[in-house]
Design a protein around this motif. Structure first.
Motif, PDB file in Angstrom:
ATOM      1  N   PHE A 133       5.937  -1.298 -12.165  1.00  0.00           N
ATOM      2  CA  PHE A 133       7.329  -1.135 -11.733  1.00  0.00           C
ATOM      3  C   PHE A 133       8.261  -1.024 -12.936  1.00  0.00           C
ATOM      4  N   LEU A 134       8.025  -1.850 -13.948  1.00  0.00           N
ATOM      5  CA  LEU A 134       8.884  -1.826 -15.130  1.00  0.00           C
ATOM      6  C   LEU A 134       8.788  -0.500 -15.874  1.00  0.00           C
ATOM      7  N   GLN A 135       7.681   0.205 -15.700  1.00  0.00           N
ATOM      8  CA  GLN A 135       7.520   1.515 -16.328  1.00  0.00           C
ATOM      9  C   GLN A 135       8.306   2.610 -15.612  1.00  0.00           C
ATOM     10  N   GLU A 136       8.670   2.359 -14.350  1.00  0.00           N
ATOM     11  CA  GLU A 136       9.407   3.376 -13.595  1.00  0.00           C
ATOM     12  C   GLU A 136      10.811   3.530 -14.176  1.00  0.00           C
ATOM     13  N   SER A 137      11.183   4.757 -14.494  1.00  0.00           N
ATOM     14  CA  SER A 137      12.441   5.015 -15.196  1.00  0.00           C
ATOM     15  C   SER A 137      13.671   4.604 -14.390  1.00  0.00           C
ATOM     16  N   ASN A 138      13.586   4.679 -13.055  1.00  0.00           N
ATOM     17  CA  ASN A 138      14.744   4.334 -12.221  1.00  0.00           C
ATOM     18  C   ASN A 138      14.604   2.974 -11.542  1.00  0.00           C
ATOM     19  N   PHE A 139      13.758   2.094 -12.095  1.00  0.00           N
ATOM     20  CA  PHE A 139      13.612   0.750 -11.533  1.00  0.00           C
ATOM     21  C   PHE A 139      14.839  -0.084 -11.885  1.00  0.00           C
ATOM     22  N   LYS A 140      15.518  -0.603 -10.855  1.00  0.00           N
ATOM     23  CA  LYS A 140      16.722  -1.414 -11.065  1.00  0.00           C
ATOM     24  C   LYS A 140      16.644  -2.735 -10.304  1.00  0.00           C
ATOM     25  N   GLY A 141      15.480  -3.049  -9.775  1.00  0.00           N
ATOM     26  CA  GLY A 141      15.326  -4.249  -8.978  1.00  0.00           C
ATOM     27  C   GLY A 141      14.968  -5.457  -9.822  1.00  0.00           C
ATOM     28  N   ASN A 142      14.494  -6.505  -9.158  1.00  0.00           N
ATOM     29  CA  ASN A 142      14.023  -7.682  -9.884  1.00  0.00           C
ATOM     30  C   ASN A 142      12.667  -8.093  -9.345  1.00  0.00           C
ATOM     31  N   LEU A 143      11.869  -8.666 -10.205  1.00  0.00           N
ATOM     32  CA  LEU A 143      10.479  -8.984  -9.905  1.00  0.00           C
ATOM     33  C   LEU A 143      10.237 -10.486  -9.861  1.00  0.00           C
ATOM     34  N   LYS A 144       9.429 -10.879  -8.877  1.00  0.00           N
ATOM     35  CA  LYS A 144       8.911 -12.240  -8.819  1.00  0.00           C
ATOM     36  C   LYS A 144       7.399 -12.144  -8.824  1.00  0.00           C
ATOM     37  N   LEU A 145       6.745 -12.918  -9.657  1.00  0.00           N
ATOM     38  CA  LEU A 145       5.295 -12.861  -9.778  1.00  0.00           C
ATOM     39  C   LEU A 145       4.683 -14.180  -9.330  1.00  0.00           C
TER      40      LEU A 145
ATOM     41  N   THR B 216     -17.922   4.736  12.272  1.00  0.00           N
ATOM     42  CA  THR B 216     -18.391   3.607  11.451  1.00  0.00           C
ATOM     43  C   THR B 216     -18.945   4.035  10.098  1.00  0.00           C
ATOM     44  N   ASP B 217     -19.229   5.331   9.942  1.00  0.00           N
ATOM     45  CA  ASP B 217     -19.764   5.821   8.670  1.00  0.00           C
ATOM     46  C   ASP B 217     -18.690   6.433   7.774  1.00  0.00           C
ATOM     47  N   ASN B 218     -17.443   6.368   8.212  1.00  0.00           N
ATOM     48  CA  ASN B 218     -16.375   7.027   7.473  1.00  0.00           C
ATOM     49  C   ASN B 218     -15.197   6.082   7.320  1.00  0.00           C
ATOM     50  N   TRP B 219     -14.402   6.296   6.311  1.00  0.00           N
ATOM     51  CA  TRP B 219     -13.186   5.530   6.151  1.00  0.00           C
ATOM     52  C   TRP B 219     -12.198   6.337   5.314  1.00  0.00           C
ATOM     53  N   CYS B 220     -10.931   6.046   5.510  1.00  0.00           N
ATOM     54  CA  CYS B 220      -9.866   6.762   4.809  1.00  0.00           C
ATOM     55  C   CYS B 220      -9.538   6.038   3.507  1.00  0.00           C
ATOM     56  N   HIS B 221      -9.570   6.765   2.422  1.00  0.00           N
ATOM     57  CA  HIS B 221      -9.163   6.194   1.141  1.00  0.00           C
ATOM     58  C   HIS B 221      -8.532   7.293   0.289  1.00  0.00           C
ATOM     59  N   GLN B 222      -7.876   6.871  -0.749  1.00  0.00           N
ATOM     60  CA  GLN B 222      -7.220   7.810  -1.648  1.00  0.00           C
ATOM     61  C   GLN B 222      -7.992   7.881  -2.969  1.00  0.00           C
ATOM     62  N   ILE B 223      -7.823   8.985  -3.654  1.00  0.00           N
ATOM     63  CA  ILE B 223      -8.487   9.166  -4.950  1.00  0.00           C
ATOM     64  C   ILE B 223      -7.462   9.673  -5.956  1.00  0.00           C
ATOM     65  N   MET B 224      -7.296   8.946  -7.030  1.00  0.00           N
ATOM     66  CA  MET B 224      -6.394   9.374  -8.084  1.00  0.00           C
ATOM     67  C   MET B 224      -7.197   9.973  -9.236  1.00  0.00           C
TER      68      MET B 224
ATOM     69  N   ILE C 201      -2.882   0.482 -13.538  1.00  0.00           N
ATOM     70  CA  ILE C 201      -1.428   0.526 -13.540  1.00  0.00           C
ATOM     71  C   ILE C 201      -0.900   1.880 -13.076  1.00  0.00           C
ATOM     72  N   LYS C 202      -1.667   2.945 -13.294  1.00  0.00           N
ATOM     73  CA  LYS C 202      -1.234   4.288 -12.905  1.00  0.00           C
ATOM     74  C   LYS C 202      -1.242   4.492 -11.388  1.00  0.00           C
ATOM     75  N   LYS C 203      -1.967   3.648 -10.680  1.00  0.00           N
ATOM     76  CA  LYS C 203      -2.055   3.806  -9.229  1.00  0.00           C
ATOM     77  C   LYS C 203      -0.696   3.609  -8.559  1.00  0.00           C
ATOM     78  N   LEU C 204       0.122   2.720  -9.104  1.00  0.00           N
ATOM     79  CA  LEU C 204       1.430   2.472  -8.500  1.00  0.00           C
ATOM     80  C   LEU C 204       2.293   3.722  -8.551  1.00  0.00           C
ATOM     81  N   ASP C 205       2.329   4.381  -9.679  1.00  0.00           N
ATOM     82  CA  ASP C 205       3.137   5.602  -9.810  1.00  0.00           C
ATOM     83  C   ASP C 205       2.623   6.676  -8.857  1.00  0.00           C
ATOM     84  N   PHE C 206       1.301   6.764  -8.688  1.00  0.00           N
ATOM     85  CA  PHE C 206       0.708   7.718  -7.750  1.00  0.00           C
ATOM     86  C   PHE C 206       1.206   7.435  -6.337  1.00  0.00           C
ATOM     87  N   VAL C 207       1.163   6.173  -5.925  1.00  0.00           N
ATOM     88  CA  VAL C 207       1.555   5.807  -4.568  1.00  0.00           C
ATOM     89  C   VAL C 207       3.051   6.039  -4.354  1.00  0.00           C
ATOM     90  N   LEU C 208       3.874   5.585  -5.293  1.00  0.00           N
ATOM     91  CA  LEU C 208       5.318   5.795  -5.171  1.00  0.00           C
ATOM     92  C   LEU C 208       5.658   7.280  -5.111  1.00  0.00           C
TER      93      LEU C 208
END
Length: 320
Positions: A96-108, A215-223, A59-66
């Protein structure tokens, strides 16, 4: 996120440690085999264990990306309609619901009834006044998020989903593997044709990726993060590290402002005098990898500690 916060809303709130560990072994083997992923029969113990171990840490990954987006793009996402495709137990919807300024609506949306049951219990229990809707088909939205679901669908379905949802923004948070990177990069032409720009992590969707032919490398993120002691305890029992979490995280937008600041590609080393990183960004008209150095003598001890926490995927900052 704490175990005691989640437990009342698990499908099996009485689940014991040995049941969690047994379920995690089943899940780990399933994800390793991949071919049996769609055949996996989920029960209440497996889904509850997934929540305690994967949801609580992912769940923490979303806050990192945003946090890597410019404010205009971030606010546009948080104020619009969001479709959580393949939502599972609601990991990123809860994010998203954890984000303090979230004012949108969610569909799951998810094809697993047991995952939907779990998502409903968590969202209704933790955020009873939220504007969330569980849908049976892909619907039009401002933003669509694929949270560990892009890697589970084929390319034809991915394109059909985007055509049905007609999103302005696309967020992907996926396993940090070479296979996912290559699969996603293979969709660049399709995204360009549909007028999407990359707002994270790439400097430009139209420029050649400096490692695309490696071919031996790729881009990724690390939190890099820490968790509540109750979650850390589960990780220790499972003998897994969830403090350093690799991922493939991309954000595409039709309206978002491109952020051409460099991104940390990888941490290289720390010397007696400096911290050294490899960054991806513009040099002239090309996107290239180049070295970036923080000289220790320019920073106070407290700021040097912050620099040590810099990881792949973070925007480069010259000061604090």
């Amino acid at each position: 996120m704490k175990v005691e916060t989640l437990r009342p809303f698990l499908l099996n709130p009485l689940i014991q440690d040995h049941q969690v560990l047994e379920s995690l072994k089943i899940l780990n083997q399933t994800y390793l085999d991949r071919k049996d992923l769609k055949k996996q029969k989920l029960d209440e113990n497996i889904v509850s264990s997934y929540v305690l171990y994967y949801l609580s840490t992912n769940i923490k990954k979303l806050d990192f990306v945003l946090g890597q987006l410019n404010e205009d793009t971030k606010n546009n996402i948080l104020n619009g309609s969001i479709l959580d495709f393949g939502c599972g137990p609601g990991t990123y919807s809860l994010g998203f619901l954890q984000e303090s300024n979230f004012k949108g609506n969610l569909k799951l949306f998810d094809k697993s009834d047991v995952m939907i049951d779990q998502a409903k219990k968590l969202i209704n229990g933790l955020y009873p006044n939220s504007s969330c809707e569980f849908v049976n088909a892909v619907e039009k939205c401002d933003t669509i998020i694929f949270g560990n679901s892009f890697n589970e669908i084929d390319i034809i379905d991915f394109r059909k989903i985007l055509k049905a949802a007609k999103p302005t923004n696309i967020i992907l948070i996926e396993p940090g593997t070479k296979e996912v990177f290559q699969k996603l990069m293979g969709q660049r032409e399709f995204l360009i044709e549909n007028k999407f720009n990359c707002v994270y992590p790439c400097a430009s969707i139209n420029k050649k990726c400096p490692i695309i032919e490696d071919t031996d490398n790729w881009c990724h993120q690390i939190m890099k993060t820490t968790h509540d002691i109750s979650i850390e305890r589960i990780c220790q029992l499972a003998k897994k590290d969830r403090r350093t979490m690799p991922m493939i995280a991309h954000v595409y937008s039709k309206d978002g402002i491109k952020d051409e600041r460099s991104i940390i590609f990888r941490s290289k080393r720390e010397t007696k005098f400096s911290f050294e990183f490899e960054v991806c960004g513009y040099v002239g008209d090309d996107v290239v990898l180049s070295d970036f150095v923080y000289l220790k003598k320019k920073f106070k001890k407290i700021d040097q500690k912050k620099i040590k926490q810099i990881s792949a995927g973070m925007r480069v900052k010259e000061d604090f």
